[in-house]
Scaffold this motif. Structure first.
Motif, PDB file in Angstrom:
ATOM      1  N   PHE A   1      52.764  30.105  44.864  1.00 40.45           N
ATOM      2  CA  PHE A   1      52.786  30.941  43.670  1.00 40.45           C
ATOM      3  C   PHE A   1      52.497  32.400  44.004  1.00 40.45           C
ATOM      4  N   ASP A   2      51.627  32.619  44.970  1.00 45.90           N
ATOM      5  CA  ASP A   2      51.387  34.009  45.382  1.00 45.90           C
ATOM      6  C   ASP A   2      52.650  34.621  45.979  1.00 45.90           C
ATOM      7  N   ALA A   3      53.374  33.829  46.774  1.00 43.45           N
ATOM      8  CA  ALA A   3      54.614  34.338  47.359  1.00 43.45           C
ATOM      9  C   ALA A   3      55.685  34.567  46.304  1.00 43.45           C
ATOM     10  N   ALA A   4      55.696  33.739  45.254  1.00 43.14           N
ATOM     11  CA  ALA A   4      56.693  33.877  44.191  1.00 43.14           C
ATOM     12  C   ALA A   4      56.228  34.791  43.066  1.00 43.14           C
ATOM     13  N   ASP A   5      55.060  35.414  43.206  1.00 40.22           N
ATOM     14  CA  ASP A   5      54.512  36.318  42.200  1.00 40.22           C
ATOM     15  C   ASP A   5      54.327  35.600  40.851  1.00 40.22           C
ATOM     16  N   ILE A   6      53.828  34.371  40.938  1.00 33.41           N
ATOM     17  CA  ILE A   6      53.494  33.600  39.733  1.00 33.41           C
ATOM     18  C   ILE A   6      51.975  33.536  39.661  1.00 33.41           C
ATOM     19  N   ARG A   7      51.449  34.010  38.572  1.00 35.79           N
ATOM     20  CA  ARG A   7      50.006  34.115  38.455  1.00 35.79           C
ATOM     21  C   ARG A   7      49.404  32.828  37.905  1.00 35.79           C
ATOM     22  N   ILE A   8      48.355  32.358  38.583  1.00 35.88           N
ATOM     23  CA  ILE A   8      47.590  31.198  38.129  1.00 35.88           C
ATOM     24  C   ILE A   8      46.333  31.707  37.442  1.00 35.88           C
ATOM     25  N   VAL A   9      46.123  31.288  36.224  1.00 36.83           N
ATOM     26  CA  VAL A   9      44.928  31.692  35.487  1.00 36.83           C
ATOM     27  C   VAL A   9      43.858  30.636  35.703  1.00 36.83           C
ATOM     28  N   GLY A  10      42.619  31.042  35.503  1.00 36.05           N
ATOM     29  CA  GLY A  10      41.513  30.177  35.877  1.00 36.05           C
ATOM     30  C   GLY A  10      40.980  29.293  34.785  1.00 36.05           C
ATOM     31  N   GLY A  11      41.548  29.305  33.604  1.00 34.67           N
ATOM     32  CA  GLY A  11      41.025  28.465  32.540  1.00 34.67           C
ATOM     33  C   GLY A  11      42.092  28.162  31.525  1.00 34.67           C
ATOM     34  N   ALA A  12      41.675  27.556  30.421  1.00 36.71           N
ATOM     35  CA  ALA A  12      42.633  27.215  29.379  1.00 36.71           C
ATOM     36  C   ALA A  12      43.197  28.462  28.707  1.00 36.71           C
ATOM     37  N   THR A  13      42.408  29.537  28.670  1.00 38.32           N
ATOM     38  CA  THR A  13      42.859  30.786  28.064  1.00 38.32           C
ATOM     39  C   THR A  13      43.034  31.825  29.157  1.00 38.32           C
ATOM     40  N   ALA A  14      44.183  32.458  29.205  1.00 44.00           N
ATOM     41  CA  ALA A  14      44.463  33.423  30.260  1.00 44.00           C
ATOM     42  C   ALA A  14      43.661  34.696  30.040  1.00 44.00           C
ATOM     43  N   VAL A  15      43.315  35.352  31.134  1.00 38.17           N
ATOM     44  CA  VAL A  15      42.610  36.631  31.098  1.00 38.17           C
ATOM     45  C   VAL A  15      43.635  37.736  31.258  1.00 38.17           C
ATOM     46  N   GLU A  16      43.553  38.713  30.403  1.00 38.91           N
ATOM     47  CA  GLU A  16      44.539  39.793  30.440  1.00 38.91           C
ATOM     48  C   GLU A  16      44.402  40.612  31.712  1.00 38.91           C
ATOM     49  N   ASP A  17      45.491  41.316  32.047  1.00 44.73           N
ATOM     50  CA  ASP A  17      45.487  42.192  33.208  1.00 44.73           C
ATOM     51  C   ASP A  17      44.492  43.326  33.002  1.00 44.73           C
ATOM     52  N   VAL A  18      44.042  43.884  34.112  1.00 47.03           N
ATOM     53  CA  VAL A  18      43.073  44.988  34.038  1.00 47.03           C
ATOM     54  C   VAL A  18      43.714  46.225  33.430  1.00 47.03           C
ATOM     55  N   ALA A  19      45.028  46.414  33.716  1.00 48.21           N
ATOM     56  CA  ALA A  19      45.711  47.594  33.177  1.00 48.21           C
ATOM     57  C   ALA A  19      45.831  47.534  31.663  1.00 48.21           C
ATOM     58  N   ASP A  20      45.932  46.329  31.116  1.00 41.02           N
ATOM     59  CA  ASP A  20      46.076  46.192  29.670  1.00 41.02           C
ATOM     60  C   ASP A  20      44.739  46.151  28.941  1.00 41.02           C
ATOM     61  N   THR A  21      43.662  46.027  29.665  1.00 37.55           N
ATOM     62  CA  THR A  21      42.347  45.927  29.034  1.00 37.55           C
ATOM     63  C   THR A  21      41.856  47.317  28.647  1.00 37.55           C
ATOM     64  N   PRO A  22      41.448  47.550  27.416  1.00 37.28           N
ATOM     65  CA  PRO A  22      40.964  48.891  27.019  1.00 37.28           C
ATOM     66  C   PRO A  22      39.676  49.250  27.745  1.00 37.28           C
ATOM     67  N   ASP A  23      39.426  50.562  27.805  1.00 34.63           N
ATOM     68  CA  ASP A  23      38.226  51.064  28.459  1.00 34.63           C
ATOM     69  C   ASP A  23      36.992  50.597  27.685  1.00 34.63           C
ATOM     70  N   PRO A  24      36.088  49.880  28.336  1.00 34.79           N
ATOM     71  CA  PRO A  24      34.920  49.385  27.590  1.00 34.79           C
ATOM     72  C   PRO A  24      34.003  50.498  27.108  1.00 34.79           C
ATOM     73  N   THR A  25      34.087  51.716  27.725  1.00 35.84           N
ATOM     74  CA  THR A  25      33.199  52.811  27.309  1.00 35.84           C
ATOM     75  C   THR A  25      33.766  53.613  26.145  1.00 35.84           C
ATOM     76  N   ALA A  26      35.012  53.259  25.767  1.00 34.69           N
ATOM     77  CA  ALA A  26      35.624  54.040  24.696  1.00 34.69           C
ATOM     78  C   ALA A  26      34.938  53.792  23.357  1.00 34.69           C
ATOM     79  N   ALA A  27      34.446  52.615  23.159  1.00 37.29           N
ATOM     80  CA  ALA A  27      33.793  52.285  21.881  1.00 37.29           C
ATOM     81  C   ALA A  27      32.302  52.566  21.889  1.00 37.29           C
ATOM     82  N   VAL A  28      31.790  53.120  22.976  1.00 38.92           N
ATOM     83  CA  VAL A  28      30.360  53.407  23.059  1.00 38.92           C
ATOM     84  C   VAL A  28      30.098  54.799  22.492  1.00 38.92           C
ATOM     85  N   ALA A  29      29.121  54.955  21.624  1.00 40.10           N
ATOM     86  CA  ALA A  29      28.791  56.246  21.004  1.00 40.10           C
ATOM     87  C   ALA A  29      28.158  57.186  22.024  1.00 40.10           C
ATOM     88  N   ALA A  30      28.165  58.464  21.712  1.00 50.47           N
ATOM     89  CA  ALA A  30      27.565  59.473  22.586  1.00 50.47           C
ATOM     90  C   ALA A  30      26.062  59.268  22.661  1.00 50.47           C
TER      91      ALA A  30
END
Length: 371
Positions: A314-343
């Motif tokens: 799967f690594d050679a075929a660029d097929i991603r294996i997720v580690g659980g029943a619910t897939a974890v989104e890519d890091v690029a698609d994940t919003p910045d966790p500090t964006a919702a933090v107040a000053a």
């Protein structure tokens, strides 16, 4: 010469001894005539009963000789029968690899030894017990009270040792039915592991961590033999729901084909590796089930090799294996966790005017008198 009757009165005319001071009478001394009469009576009694004694002795000797000879013949026949069964099983098992894998030499030897021991013990008990009763009946002993007492004692002992009797009978049937043997991996409910010894009362198991379990045969309510027939190796592959199923299946088929042709996996696999299809579909992931029929006890080994090869493919075929029943989104698609933090607040600085304004007012102490 005077005759013996004439001499006896003369002897009787002699003065009698004086009485003892105590006044007791002296014990009578047996005469020659008394001894002769006793010997005559004994010889007559022996002559009258010697034939009965001889008949009883010959009968007892015959019973003992027949019992010993019959016991030896029966034990020898049982031994030869067990040896013949063992040789027949070896000849049958030698015709195919499956039989040799299912029944090893040590398992067959212990099973034959246990069955032979039980049969020989039962035969010896029956033959010698019957011979003992026949010998007692020869002495004209009433066996009815003896048998009744033995029956009551047997019931009492059986009731007190009912667990021991249950263990013994369970062990006999387990061996006769060949439910498991040395080298098998079983699940006995109370414990599981590899069988290292099978006894009539206790079965020894080697656990996964190396511990030895002593399981009483009477406590086993169910037995799962993991070493008979075949085993199943199953691998669940969880991928993202956006993956192409045809490409996933093609990659898995390629892995299965290569595994089936390489040593030593081609011997451990007793059937083709099959892609059974989707086992479950979730919102953002799906599970593909891969299964294969393997040699007994080798399913875990095959599963590990399958996971290893599937991950690399799967690594050679660029097929991603997720580690659980619910897939974890890519890091690029994940919003910045500090964006919702107040000053940071001004109160976070201990020297800020805001913090100084919230400090409590210090209590003024009264001035001492005279000042």
């Amino acid at each position: 010469m005077s005759s013996l009757p004439a001499a006896l009165p003369a002897a009787g005319a002699s003065p009698s001894p004086s009485p003892s001071p105590s006044g007791s009478t002296a014990p009578a001394v047996p005469t020659l005539q008394d001894a002769q009469d006793s010997a005559t009576n004994a010889a007559s009694w022996v002559e009258q009963n010697w034939s009965t004694w001889l008949a009883m002795g010959l009968q007892i000797l015959l019973v003992v000789v027949v019992a010993v000879a019959l016991r030896a013949v029966v034990r020898r026949a049982i031994t030869q029968l067990i040896d013949r069964m063992t040789r027949t099983a070896q000849a049958v098992d030698g015709g195919g690899a499956l039989g040799g894998l299912l029944v090893n030499a040590e398992r067959r030897r212990q099973r034959a030894a246990a069955i032979g021991s039980v049969l020989r013990s039962v035969a010896s008990f029956l033959i010698l017990g019957t011979a003992a009763l026949m010998v007692l009946s020869t002495f004209k002993i009433n066996l009815a009270p003896l048998l009744a007492s033995a029956g009551v004692a047997g019931v009492a002992i059986g009731f007190g040792a009912r667990n021991l009797v249950t263990d013994f009978l369970s062990g006999v049937f387990m061996i006769l039915e060949d439910q498991y043997g040395v080298g098998d991996t079983i699940d006995a409910g109370v414990a599981s592991g590899e069988v290292i010894e099978v006894g009539l009362r206790v079965t020894k198991l080697r656990g996964d961590s190396g511990e030895i379990w002593y399981v009483r045969n009477g406590e086993v309510k169910r037995i799962g033999n993991l070493s008979q027939g075949w085993a199943t190796a199953g691998v669940d592959v969880t991928v993202k729901a956006s993956e192409d199923l045809d490409r996933v299946k093609a990659t898995l088929d390629e892995v299965a084909e290569k595994l089936s042709k390489e040593e030593p996996w081609n011997e451990l696999l007793w059937g083709p590796v099959e892609v059974l299809g989707l086992d479950s579909v979730l919102i953002d992931s799906m599970v593909v089930r891969v299964s294969a029929r393997t040699m007994p006890g080798k399913s875990v080994t095959v599963e590990r090799e399958l996971r290893w090869r599937i991950k690399r493919a799967f690594d050679a075929a660029d097929i991603r294996i997720v580690g659980g029943a619910t897939a974890v989104e890519d890091v690029a698609d994940t919003p910045d966790p500090t964006a919702a933090v107040a000053a940071p607040s001004a109160y976070a600085n201990a020297d800020s005017p805001q913090v100084a304004a919230t400090a409590p007012i210090a209590t003024q102490r009264p001035a001492p008198p005279g000042k």
